[in-house]
Motif scaffolding. Structure first.
Motif, PDB file in Angstrom:
ATOM      1  N   VAL A 103      -4.295  29.215  14.500  1.00 57.55           N
ATOM      2  CA  VAL A 103      -3.989  30.641  14.307  1.00 57.55           C
ATOM      3  C   VAL A 103      -2.623  31.019  14.861  1.00 57.55           C
ATOM      4  O   VAL A 103      -2.286  32.191  14.935  1.00 57.55           O
ATOM      5  CB  VAL A 103      -5.079  31.515  14.976  1.00 57.55           C
ATOM      6  N   SER A 104      -1.807  30.055  15.247  1.00 57.39           N
ATOM      7  CA  SER A 104      -0.538  30.353  15.913  1.00 57.39           C
ATOM      8  C   SER A 104       0.525  30.868  14.962  1.00 57.39           C
ATOM      9  O   SER A 104       1.464  31.547  15.370  1.00 57.39           O
ATOM     10  CB  SER A 104      -0.019  29.094  16.612  1.00 57.39           C
ATOM     11  N   LEU A 141       0.725  22.146  16.957  1.00 55.11           N
ATOM     12  CA  LEU A 141       0.875  23.295  16.070  1.00 55.11           C
ATOM     13  C   LEU A 141       0.787  24.621  16.823  1.00 55.11           C
ATOM     14  O   LEU A 141       1.383  25.615  16.414  1.00 55.11           O
ATOM     15  CB  LEU A 141      -0.207  23.261  14.982  1.00 55.11           C
ATOM     16  N   ALA A 142       0.043  24.640  17.924  1.00 47.83           N
ATOM     17  CA  ALA A 142      -0.063  25.866  18.709  1.00 47.83           C
ATOM     18  C   ALA A 142       1.263  26.264  19.338  1.00 47.83           C
ATOM     19  O   ALA A 142       1.447  27.425  19.731  1.00 47.83           O
ATOM     20  CB  ALA A 142      -1.122  25.696  19.796  1.00 47.83           C
ATOM     21  N   LEU A 143       2.228  25.315  19.402  1.00 53.13           N
ATOM     22  CA  LEU A 143       3.497  25.557  20.084  1.00 53.13           C
ATOM     23  C   LEU A 143       4.719  25.433  19.176  1.00 53.13           C
ATOM     24  O   LEU A 143       5.792  25.912  19.514  1.00 53.13           O
ATOM     25  CB  LEU A 143       3.633  24.583  21.263  1.00 53.13           C
ATOM     26  N   LEU A 199      -4.742  27.515   8.264  1.00 53.11           N
ATOM     27  CA  LEU A 199      -3.657  27.850   9.185  1.00 53.11           C
ATOM     28  C   LEU A 199      -3.258  29.303   8.990  1.00 53.11           C
ATOM     29  O   LEU A 199      -3.438  29.873   7.912  1.00 53.11           O
ATOM     30  CB  LEU A 199      -2.439  26.966   8.942  1.00 53.11           C
ATOM     31  N   ALA A 200      -2.692  29.902  10.051  1.00 56.84           N
ATOM     32  CA  ALA A 200      -2.056  31.204   9.895  1.00 56.84           C
ATOM     33  C   ALA A 200      -0.673  31.035   9.272  1.00 56.84           C
ATOM     34  O   ALA A 200      -0.205  31.901   8.534  1.00 56.84           O
ATOM     35  CB  ALA A 200      -1.949  31.915  11.237  1.00 56.84           C
ATOM     36  N   GLY A 201      -0.013  29.922   9.566  1.00 53.43           N
ATOM     37  CA  GLY A 201       1.311  29.649   9.033  1.00 53.43           C
ATOM     38  C   GLY A 201       1.264  29.014   7.656  1.00 53.43           C
ATOM     39  O   GLY A 201       0.200  28.790   7.073  1.00 53.43           O
TER      40      GLY A 201
END
Length: 338
Positions: free
Chosen positions: A161-162, A133-135, A182-184
């Motif tokens: 937080v990505s 998820l970070a990428l 999540l940020a998303g």
């Protein structure tokens, strides 16, 4: 397709773009067992391009504890798809097995950490899921065939937080047992079942979408996002706080009742929309509310300020409307009452 597909911890599969271009496509698939413990790359080019597509799936059992990288330096991240029957997001880090023999071409089942009863159905670890998820985005899709029923269970805490999105597509039920922050955006789609949140779920900058095509939506944990959609073929039961932020709206669409003691906190810009064929009984903070139903309506004011209610289509006359004020003011808007 092979009956078993296993990538050990030391293995790497790459479909990276080089200088400029999108990452490629890699698919690991099996009829019986896919054990993913290695590393898979489908990265965008260093000077331009988006991340690629990676799928790790099995018709029966998938164990996904390896690392996926669909990142991009200058473009958008790619997508990792997990496509088994049932799936559990499990707390904890990476698990690894190994090949043995001479040459080392035989999978050593004695050292396989996922051969116990806890891994009888598909599993993905929290650590590899968060790393992916970070990428880039992650999609988990289940099918109620083979030994599974199509459920997705979140048993590990997810905090990212990505800004990448997480999509859960279940053939049957979705059960959230641990916190998801999540940020998303977060999308939960239980095509043939229900959605139950037993823990808090939130998106700090995106939206939360919950669609239950074969049952109810039950919110036992808090739900917070810049926009919230709940669509159910059954009831929507609100047992904890539901909060919109950043000008977002809350939209609840149900083929049953929309009820519960949980406080719905509205953003003054966005407001609340309820569309149902059943009864409505909810607590709402100050803000605009639109209700469309053929059932009875009970609204409770939950905070100081004014909640303006518009009643649209099919209310059972004013006799079907109960308004209770615990704090602040509730007033009727100009919407017509049929």
């Amino acid at each position: 397709f092979p009956s078993h597909d296993i990538t050990a911890e030391t293995s790497e599969i790459k479909a990276d773009a080089t200088v400029n271009g999108d990452g490629g496509k890699i698919i690991l698939w099996s009829d019986e067992y896919t054990g993913f413990y290695g590393k898979i790359f489908a990265r965008g080019g260093l000077e331009g391009g988006n991340g690629g597509f990676i799928e790790t799936s099995s018709k029966n059992n998938l164990q996904a504890f390896g690392l996926v990288n669909t990142g991009s330096t200058l473009g958008r991240g790619g997508n990792w798809l997990l496509d088994p029957t049932d799936l559990t997001i499990r707390a904890g880090g990476n698990l690894n097995g190994a090949f043995g023999g001479t040459p080392a071409t035989t999978w050593d089942t004695a050292t396989d950490p996922t051969t116990g009863a806890d891994f009888a159905t598909a599993t993905v670890g929290v650590t590899p899921l968060l790393a992916a998820l970070a990428l880039g985005s992650v999609t988990i899709s289940t099918s109620g065939t083979g030994s599974g029923t199509g459920n997705i269970s979140v048993n590990g805490t997810l905090v990212d937080v990505s800004g990448s999105s997480l999509t859960l597509l279940a053939d049957n039920n979705i059960i959230i047992n641990n916190t998801v922050t999540l940020a998303g955006s977060i999308s939960l789609n239980a095509n043939g079942g229900s959605i139950t949140t037993n823990a808090n779920i939130s998106s700090t900058t995106g939206t939360v979408s919950m669609i239950a095509g074969g049952g109810a939506i039950t919110l036992n944990g808090t739900t917070t996002a810049a926009g919230i959609l709940g669509r159910s073929s059954g009831d929507i039961q609100i047992n904890n706080a539901v909060t919109s932020t950043g000008g977002g709206t809350i939209q609840l669409i149900s083929a049953g009742d929309v009820t519960g003691p949980g406080l719905i906190s509205l953003d003054p810009v966005g407001g609340l929309s309820i569309d149902t064929t059943g009864d409505v009984s909810v607590s709402v903070t100050a803000g605009p509310v639109a209700v469309r139903t053929t059932g009875d309506v009970t609204l409770f004011g939950g905070a100081a300020g004014t909640t303006t209610v518009g009643l649209v289509n099919g209310i059972n006359g004013l006799s079907g409307l109960d308004i209770s004020v615990t704090a602040g003011t509730i007033e009727l808007g100009d919407a017509p009452v049929d």
